[in-house]
Motif scaffolding. Structure first.
Motif, mmCIF file in Angstrom:
data_model
loop_
_atom_site.group_PDB
_atom_site.id
_atom_site.type_symbol
_atom_site.label_atom_id
_atom_site.label_comp_id
_atom_site.label_asym_id
_atom_site.label_seq_id
_atom_site.Cartn_x
_atom_site.Cartn_y
_atom_site.Cartn_z
ATOM 1 N N PRO A 13 26.693 -19.287 -6.035
ATOM 2 C CA PRO A 13 26.322 -17.966 -6.555
ATOM 3 C C PRO A 13 24.820 -17.752 -6.494
ATOM 4 O O PRO A 13 24.038 -18.698 -6.627
ATOM 5 N N GLU A 14 24.427 -16.499 -6.300
ATOM 6 C CA GLU A 14 23.009 -16.153 -6.219
ATOM 7 C C GLU A 14 22.557 -15.239 -7.351
ATOM 8 O O GLU A 14 21.370 -15.176 -7.642
ATOM 9 N N ILE A 15 23.488 -14.515 -7.962
ATOM 10 C CA ILE A 15 23.108 -13.454 -8.900
ATOM 11 C C ILE A 15 23.576 -13.810 -10.311
ATOM 12 O O ILE A 15 24.772 -13.809 -10.610
ATOM 13 N N SER A 16 22.632 -14.126 -11.176
ATOM 14 C CA SER A 16 22.950 -14.402 -12.574
ATOM 15 C C SER A 16 23.267 -13.090 -13.292
ATOM 16 O O SER A 16 22.999 -11.994 -12.781
ATOM 17 N N LEU A 17 23.826 -13.197 -14.481
ATOM 18 C CA LEU A 17 24.162 -11.991 -15.237
ATOM 19 C C LEU A 17 22.912 -11.171 -15.544
ATOM 20 O O LEU A 17 22.919 -9.945 -15.406
ATOM 21 N N HIS A 18 21.847 -11.824 -15.941
ATOM 22 C CA HIS A 18 20.612 -11.103 -16.261
ATOM 23 C C HIS A 18 20.088 -10.355 -15.039
ATOM 24 O O HIS A 18 19.737 -9.170 -15.114
ATOM 25 N N VAL A 19 20.060 -11.039 -13.896
ATOM 26 C CA VAL A 19 19.577 -10.413 -12.663
ATOM 27 C C VAL A 19 20.485 -9.266 -12.240
ATOM 28 O O VAL A 19 20.031 -8.189 -11.848
ATOM 29 N N GLY A 20 21.787 -9.489 -12.316
ATOM 30 C CA GLY A 20 22.745 -8.478 -11.878
ATOM 31 C C GLY A 20 22.744 -7.234 -12.727
ATOM 32 O O GLY A 20 23.017 -6.125 -12.237
ATOM 33 N N LEU A 21 22.433 -7.389 -14.017
ATOM 34 C CA LEU A 21 22.466 -6.239 -14.924
ATOM 35 C C LEU A 21 21.228 -5.351 -14.820
ATOM 36 O O LEU A 21 21.294 -4.167 -15.163
ATOM 37 N N CYS A 22 20.105 -5.898 -14.358
ATOM 38 C CA CYS A 22 18.852 -5.124 -14.362
ATOM 39 C C CYS A 22 18.982 -3.766 -13.670
ATOM 40 O O CYS A 22 18.691 -2.730 -14.288
ATOM 41 N N PRO A 23 19.425 -3.690 -12.418
ATOM 42 C CA PRO A 23 19.523 -2.368 -11.779
ATOM 43 C C PRO A 23 20.635 -1.508 -12.375
ATOM 44 O O PRO A 23 20.542 -0.281 -12.354
ATOM 45 N N LEU A 24 21.668 -2.138 -12.919
ATOM 46 C CA LEU A 24 22.787 -1.374 -13.473
ATOM 47 C C LEU A 24 22.424 -0.705 -14.790
ATOM 48 O O LEU A 24 22.974 0.349 -15.134
ATOM 49 N N LEU A 25 21.497 -1.315 -15.525
ATOM 50 C CA LEU A 25 21.102 -0.770 -16.820
ATOM 51 C C LEU A 25 19.726 -0.126 -16.778
ATOM 52 O O LEU A 25 19.141 0.190 -17.817
ATOM 53 N N GLY A 26 19.200 0.064 -15.561
ATOM 54 C CA GLY A 26 17.933 0.781 -15.412
ATOM 55 C C GLY A 26 16.711 -0.045 -15.700
ATOM 56 O O GLY A 26 15.618 0.504 -15.892
ATOM 57 N N ALA A 27 16.847 -1.379 -15.718
ATOM 58 C CA ALA A 27 15.699 -2.239 -15.964
ATOM 59 C C ALA A 27 15.039 -2.616 -14.648
ATOM 60 O O ALA A 27 15.613 -2.445 -13.567
ATOM 61 N N ALA A 28 13.823 -3.156 -14.726
ATOM 62 C CA ALA A 28 13.117 -3.588 -13.514
ATOM 63 C C ALA A 28 13.895 -4.723 -12.867
ATOM 64 O O ALA A 28 14.343 -5.645 -13.555
ATOM 65 N N PRO A 29 14.076 -4.682 -11.536
ATOM 66 C CA PRO A 29 14.837 -5.739 -10.863
ATOM 67 C C PRO A 29 14.122 -7.072 -10.911
ATOM 68 O O PRO A 29 12.899 -7.157 -10.957
ATOM 69 N N VAL A 30 14.919 -8.130 -10.901
ATOM 70 C CA VAL A 30 14.409 -9.491 -10.885
ATOM 71 C C VAL A 30 14.921 -10.157 -9.625
ATOM 72 O O VAL A 30 16.067 -9.955 -9.234
ATOM 73 N N LYS A 31 14.086 -10.966 -8.964
ATOM 74 C CA LYS A 31 14.511 -11.641 -7.745
ATOM 75 C C LYS A 31 15.651 -12.603 -8.052
ATOM 76 O O LYS A 31 15.550 -13.399 -8.980
ATOM 77 N N PRO A 32 16.764 -12.551 -7.268
ATOM 78 C CA PRO A 32 17.860 -13.485 -7.493
ATOM 79 C C PRO A 32 17.401 -14.919 -7.330
ATOM 80 O O PRO A 32 16.491 -15.221 -6.560
ATOM 81 N N ARG A 33 18.032 -15.826 -8.070
ATOM 82 C CA ARG A 33 17.686 -17.240 -7.975
ATOM 83 C C ARG A 33 18.014 -17.779 -6.594
ATOM 84 O O ARG A 33 18.889 -17.272 -5.913
ATOM 85 N N GLU A 34 17.342 -18.820 -6.201
ATOM 86 C CA GLU A 34 17.607 -19.480 -4.929
ATOM 87 C C GLU A 34 18.243 -20.829 -5.220
ATOM 88 O O GLU A 34 17.810 -21.568 -6.098
ATOM 89 N N GLY A 35 19.292 -21.136 -4.449
ATOM 90 C CA GLY A 35 19.959 -22.418 -4.627
ATOM 91 C C GLY A 35 20.812 -22.435 -5.862
ATOM 92 O O GLY A 35 20.967 -21.439 -6.574
ATOM 93 N N ARG A 36 21.344 -23.596 -6.194
ATOM 94 C CA ARG A 36 22.271 -23.716 -7.300
ATOM 95 C C ARG A 36 21.545 -23.753 -8.612
ATOM 96 O O ARG A 36 20.528 -24.429 -8.779
ATOM 97 N N GLU A 81 21.331 -6.890 -24.231
ATOM 98 C CA GLU A 81 20.250 -6.378 -25.092
ATOM 99 C C GLU A 81 18.884 -6.804 -24.566
ATOM 100 O O GLU A 81 17.921 -6.025 -24.610
ATOM 101 N N SER A 82 18.793 -8.017 -24.028
ATOM 102 C CA SER A 82 17.533 -8.484 -23.449
ATOM 103 C C SER A 82 17.152 -7.643 -22.235
ATOM 104 O O SER A 82 15.997 -7.228 -22.081
ATOM 105 N N VAL A 83 18.128 -7.384 -21.359
ATOM 106 C CA VAL A 83 17.870 -6.567 -20.179
ATOM 107 C C VAL A 83 17.479 -5.150 -20.569
ATOM 108 O O VAL A 83 16.574 -4.542 -19.980
ATOM 109 N N ALA A 84 18.176 -4.602 -21.584
ATOM 110 C CA ALA A 84 17.925 -3.222 -22.015
ATOM 111 C C ALA A 84 16.648 -3.089 -22.836
ATOM 112 O O ALA A 84 16.186 -1.975 -23.102
ATOM 113 N N GLY A 85 16.059 -4.224 -23.256
ATOM 114 C CA GLY A 85 14.829 -4.190 -24.033
ATOM 115 C C GLY A 85 15.019 -3.668 -25.437
ATOM 116 O O GLY A 85 14.144 -2.991 -25.981
ATOM 117 N N ARG A 86 16.144 -3.998 -26.048
ATOM 118 C CA ARG A 86 16.404 -3.528 -27.402
ATOM 119 C C ARG A 86 16.729 -4.726 -28.295
ATOM 120 O O ARG A 86 16.970 -5.845 -27.830
#
Length: 321
Positions: free
Chosen positions: A294-317, A228-233
């Motif tokens: 891991p580099e891609i959190s759920l929030h980051v990974g969902l952005c392009p899949l749900l049509g939201a603006a992409p977020v830079k993947p985290r660096e490091g642990r 819901e956060s990624v989708a902005g609803r």
């Protein structure tokens, strides 16, 4: 020295991501394709037509390869008779062919976290049996290094299983089939592909679990909140699905599958998996053995899949969501 990696299941969701990562790393790939062709072209990519039951095709796949990543498997089925020939005997055949190929020194099996609980379903039992059969063939074959990855639920571009549910959540309808307090790990397909490459290059042996950096896993409501956060609803409608309803639907679907001859996803065994309270993974051993994180959190990974603006993947642990 050969840099060719043989890949089974290359035309599937995970297989395509894996092939892309292998090619990007500068390796040559020989991919086993069965019914579905591989939707990519690359000068370092070759394909072998055949199935896991085709020993001649497996021999061609392994010829001159330095390593093998076995991805192919069956996720839909009615009973063990549907799953075992692919998930267990198929793994044994791949291991046997890899052992027979003199150039192959490394074998990585991408299994499933379901193998941790083989009593839940025919699928889970077949994945555990595949791990066992593969290990037996490797032990019999001699000098082949072997490692097994047990990923949790995977999502990402091309996903046909989890992504429709996540998109439904983004529209405000949140089915909740699990038991109260249930938690599960998730993983983006690109992090899974990276982990497989790390294991391929490592001497590590054994079984490894992995997750997206969220160490305690997720509850259904947490997943929905992130979607819901990624989708902005705002908060969507939480729809709890009673166990009795799920089992009724699964039983009817299984009977229909046996009557009409199709391979079902929703079965009584799948309900057992959905309602299992603990699908949480631990990255510790994999990171210690290979350095993978891991580099891609759920929030980051969902952005392009749900049509939201992409977020830079985290660096490091990180353990952030």
């Amino acid at each position: 020295m050969s840099t060719t990696v043989a890949v089974t299941g290359a035309s599937g969701f995970v297989g395509q991501a894996l092939v892309a990562h292998l090619l990007a790393s500068g390796r040559s790939v020989r991919a086993l394709v069965h019914r579905q062709s591989l939707a990519m072209n690359h000068p370092a990519l070759a394909t072998v037509q055949g199935s896991l039951s085709d020993d001649a095709a497996l021999d061609r796949l392994m010829a001159g390869a330095c390593g093998v990543i076995h991805v192919a498997g069956r996720v839909r089925g009615r009973d063990e008779a549907d799953f075992l020939p692919v998930n267990a005997e198929g793994a044994a055949r791949v291991a046997r062919a890899a052992c027979a190929a003199r150039t192959v020194t490394r074998l990585v099996l991408i299994s499933s976290l379901a193998a941790r609980e083989p009593g839940l379903s025919p699928y889970a039992a077949s994945k555990r049996a595949g791990e066992t059969r593969l290990a037996e063939e490797v032990a019999r074959g001699g000098n082949l290094g072997c490692a097994v990855l047990r990923p949790p639920a995977i999502y990402g571009p091309g996903d046909q299983e989890l992504l429709p549910l996540l998109r439904l959540m983004s529209r405000g309808v949140v089915p909740m089939p699990g038991v109260a307090g249930a938690r599960a790990s998730l993983l983006h397909v690109h992090d899974l592909a990276r982990a497989a490459l790390c294991l391929l290059d490592s001497p590590a042996q054994g079984i490894f679990e992995l997750h997206d950096g969220h160490e305690a896993g997720y509850g259904w409501d947490e997943i929905a909140t992130i979607v819901e956060s990624v989708a902005g609803r705002g908060r969507g409608w939480r729809l709890r699905l009673p166990e009795a309803m799920l089992r009724s639907v699964a039983t009817v679907n299984l009977l229909a599958a046996r009557l009409f001859g199709y391979l079902p996803m929703m079965t009584p065994g799948k309900v057992n998996e959905l309602r299992h309270p603990d699908w949480v993974c631990d990255n510790t051993e994999l990171t210690r053995a290979t350095g993978w994180q891991p580099e891609i959190s759920l929030h980051v990974g969902l952005c392009p899949l749900l049509g939201a603006a992409p977020v830079k993947p985290r660096e490091g642990r990180s353990n952030a969501t």
